[in-house]
Scaffold this motif. Structure first.
Motif, mmCIF file in Angstrom:
data_model
loop_
_atom_site.group_PDB
_atom_site.id
_atom_site.type_symbol
_atom_site.label_atom_id
_atom_site.label_comp_id
_atom_site.label_asym_id
_atom_site.label_seq_id
_atom_site.Cartn_x
_atom_site.Cartn_y
_atom_site.Cartn_z
ATOM 1 N N LEU A 1 0.614 -1.416 -0.259
ATOM 2 C CA LEU A 1 0.322 -0.148 -0.175
ATOM 3 C C LEU A 1 0.988 0.895 0.306
ATOM 4 C CD1 LEU A 1 -3.214 -0.657 2.668
ATOM 5 C CD2 LEU A 1 -3.209 -0.296 -0.040
ATOM 6 N N SER A 2 1.923 1.141 0.548
ATOM 7 C CA SER A 2 2.791 2.701 0.543
ATOM 8 C C SER A 2 3.388 2.302 -0.855
ATOM 9 C CB SER A 2 3.863 1.767 1.884
ATOM 10 O OG SER A 2 3.401 2.199 3.364
ATOM 11 N N ILE A 3 3.346 1.488 -1.301
ATOM 12 C CA ILE A 3 5.221 1.726 -2.508
ATOM 13 C C ILE A 3 3.155 2.430 -3.841
ATOM 14 C CG2 ILE A 3 5.536 0.560 -4.595
ATOM 15 C CD1 ILE A 3 7.189 -1.372 -2.102
ATOM 16 N N PHE A 4 2.583 1.740 -3.425
ATOM 17 C CA PHE A 4 1.281 2.038 -4.702
ATOM 18 C C PHE A 4 0.897 3.701 -4.396
ATOM 19 C CE2 PHE A 4 -3.743 3.519 -4.862
ATOM 20 C CZ PHE A 4 -3.708 2.700 -6.151
ATOM 21 N N TYR A 5 0.639 3.798 -2.503
ATOM 22 C CA TYR A 5 0.653 5.752 -1.984
ATOM 23 C C TYR A 5 1.288 6.418 -2.621
ATOM 24 C CZ TYR A 5 0.507 9.698 1.137
ATOM 25 O OH TYR A 5 0.987 10.849 1.454
ATOM 26 N N PRO B 1 4.508 9.134 8.489
ATOM 27 C CA PRO B 1 3.846 8.237 8.605
ATOM 28 C C PRO B 1 3.736 6.456 8.703
ATOM 29 C CG PRO B 1 2.144 9.931 9.070
ATOM 30 C CD PRO B 1 3.473 10.101 8.169
ATOM 31 N N LEU B 2 4.459 6.942 6.751
ATOM 32 C CA LEU B 2 3.946 5.841 6.168
ATOM 33 C C LEU B 2 5.463 4.954 6.138
ATOM 34 C CD1 LEU B 2 1.515 5.978 3.761
ATOM 35 C CD2 LEU B 2 1.878 4.524 5.008
ATOM 36 N N MET B 3 6.575 5.955 5.988
ATOM 37 C CA MET B 3 7.816 6.143 6.262
ATOM 38 C C MET B 3 8.640 4.538 7.409
ATOM 39 S SD MET B 3 9.599 8.653 4.207
ATOM 40 C CE MET B 3 10.270 8.792 5.369
ATOM 41 N N PHE B 4 8.248 5.510 8.356
ATOM 42 C CA PHE B 4 7.981 5.076 10.063
ATOM 43 C C PHE B 4 7.262 4.066 9.961
ATOM 44 C CE2 PHE B 4 8.988 10.113 11.428
ATOM 45 C CZ PHE B 4 10.593 9.691 11.658
ATOM 46 N N GLN B 5 6.785 4.187 9.679
ATOM 47 C CA GLN B 5 5.948 2.306 10.312
ATOM 48 C C GLN B 5 6.320 1.191 9.235
ATOM 49 O OE1 GLN B 5 1.546 2.970 9.356
ATOM 50 N NE2 GLN B 5 0.472 1.015 10.530
ATOM 51 N N ASN B 6 6.683 1.427 8.096
ATOM 52 C CA ASN B 6 7.443 0.473 7.657
ATOM 53 C C ASN B 6 8.529 0.117 8.099
ATOM 54 O OD1 ASN B 6 6.202 -0.079 4.394
ATOM 55 N ND2 ASN B 6 5.664 1.405 4.860
ATOM 56 N N PHE B 7 9.525 1.642 8.820
ATOM 57 C CA PHE B 7 10.342 0.766 8.821
ATOM 58 C C PHE B 7 10.442 0.351 10.256
ATOM 59 C CE2 PHE B 7 12.661 4.653 7.125
ATOM 60 C CZ PHE B 7 13.009 4.146 5.868
ATOM 61 N N LEU B 8 9.183 0.651 11.229
ATOM 62 C CA LEU B 8 8.838 -0.029 12.398
ATOM 63 C C LEU B 8 8.751 -1.354 12.205
ATOM 64 C CD1 LEU B 8 7.716 2.690 14.523
ATOM 65 C CD2 LEU B 8 9.796 1.551 14.464
ATOM 66 N N TYR B 9 8.516 -1.919 11.405
ATOM 67 C CA TYR B 9 7.670 -3.499 10.745
ATOM 68 C C TYR B 9 8.354 -3.804 9.886
ATOM 69 C CZ TYR B 9 2.502 -4.313 11.120
ATOM 70 O OH TYR B 9 1.264 -4.331 11.704
ATOM 71 N N SER B 10 9.749 -3.475 9.667
ATOM 72 C CA SER B 10 10.958 -4.065 9.248
ATOM 73 C C SER B 10 11.498 -4.599 9.953
ATOM 74 C CB SER B 10 11.447 -3.220 7.795
ATOM 75 O OG SER B 10 10.835 -3.227 6.746
ATOM 76 N N TYR B 11 12.464 -3.729 11.331
ATOM 77 C CA TYR B 11 12.931 -3.439 11.903
ATOM 78 C C TYR B 11 12.177 -5.280 12.846
ATOM 79 C CZ TYR B 11 15.076 -3.640 15.929
ATOM 80 O OH TYR B 11 15.837 -2.930 17.602
ATOM 81 N N LYS B 12 10.777 -4.572 13.141
ATOM 82 C CA LYS B 12 9.913 -6.360 14.448
ATOM 83 C C LYS B 12 10.406 -7.185 13.254
ATOM 84 C CE LYS B 12 7.287 -4.350 16.716
ATOM 85 N NZ LYS B 12 5.658 -3.974 17.478
#
Length: 151
Positions: free
Chosen positions: A93-97, A123-134
């Motif tokens: 969804l982030s890539i599409f956005y 916010p989408l950048m931070f959310q993606n980075f957090l998900y990738s870290y987890k």
């Protein structure tokens, strides 16, 4: 992810972008680079899932029943797969956005709309980075547990 943290992230990001708009002007090069990074993250998710699928630790995750955050019985395997699924969906969804944002910025008729449309970028950048870290942490745990089983 914690809903209150995400809500705080979005409110803080919107506030900063509203108060300091000159700091958050995104150009095409930045968005193209961001799409490249998110595509790498997507590849990371797929590689993580493929490592996870061939792991002998999968069976032990399936056998152990736990309660999820809503109190329902589930297995650790389902929790982990749900986490990866949410990360993949967020990433796509982030890539599409961001592709849509590039279209809006490149279209001269929509340039006034693009400033407000770009509020979700941080916010989408931070959310993606957090998900990738987890996800990376989960993958490391799986590799360690798999090594213990194969010992």
């Amino acid at each position: 992810m914690n809903k209150f943290f995400l809500l705080f992230l979005y409110i803080a990001s919107f506030s900063l972008q509203y108060l300091f708009p000159q700091l958050f002007l995104f150009n095409m090069e930045f968005l193209n680079s961001l799409i490249s990074v998110l595509s790498i993250f997507f590849g990371f998710y797929i590689v993580g899932l493929s490592i996870f699928v061939v792991s002998k630790f999968v069976n032990t995750l399936y056998l152990k029943e736990v309660k999820d955050s809503k109190g329902f019985k589930t297995t650790n395997l389902h929790i982990l797969l749900n986490f990866y699924k949410n990360g993949l969906v967020l990433n796509l969804l982030s890539i599409f956005y961001f592709l849509l944002l590039i279209f809006v910025i490149s279209n001269k008729n929509l340039i006034s709309f693009s400033f407000y449309f770009s509020y979700l970028t941080i916010p989408l950048m931070f959310q993606n980075f957090l998900y990738s870290y987890k996800s990376l942490n989960q993958l490391i745990k799986i590799v360690i547990q798999n090594a213990k089983i194969e010992k």
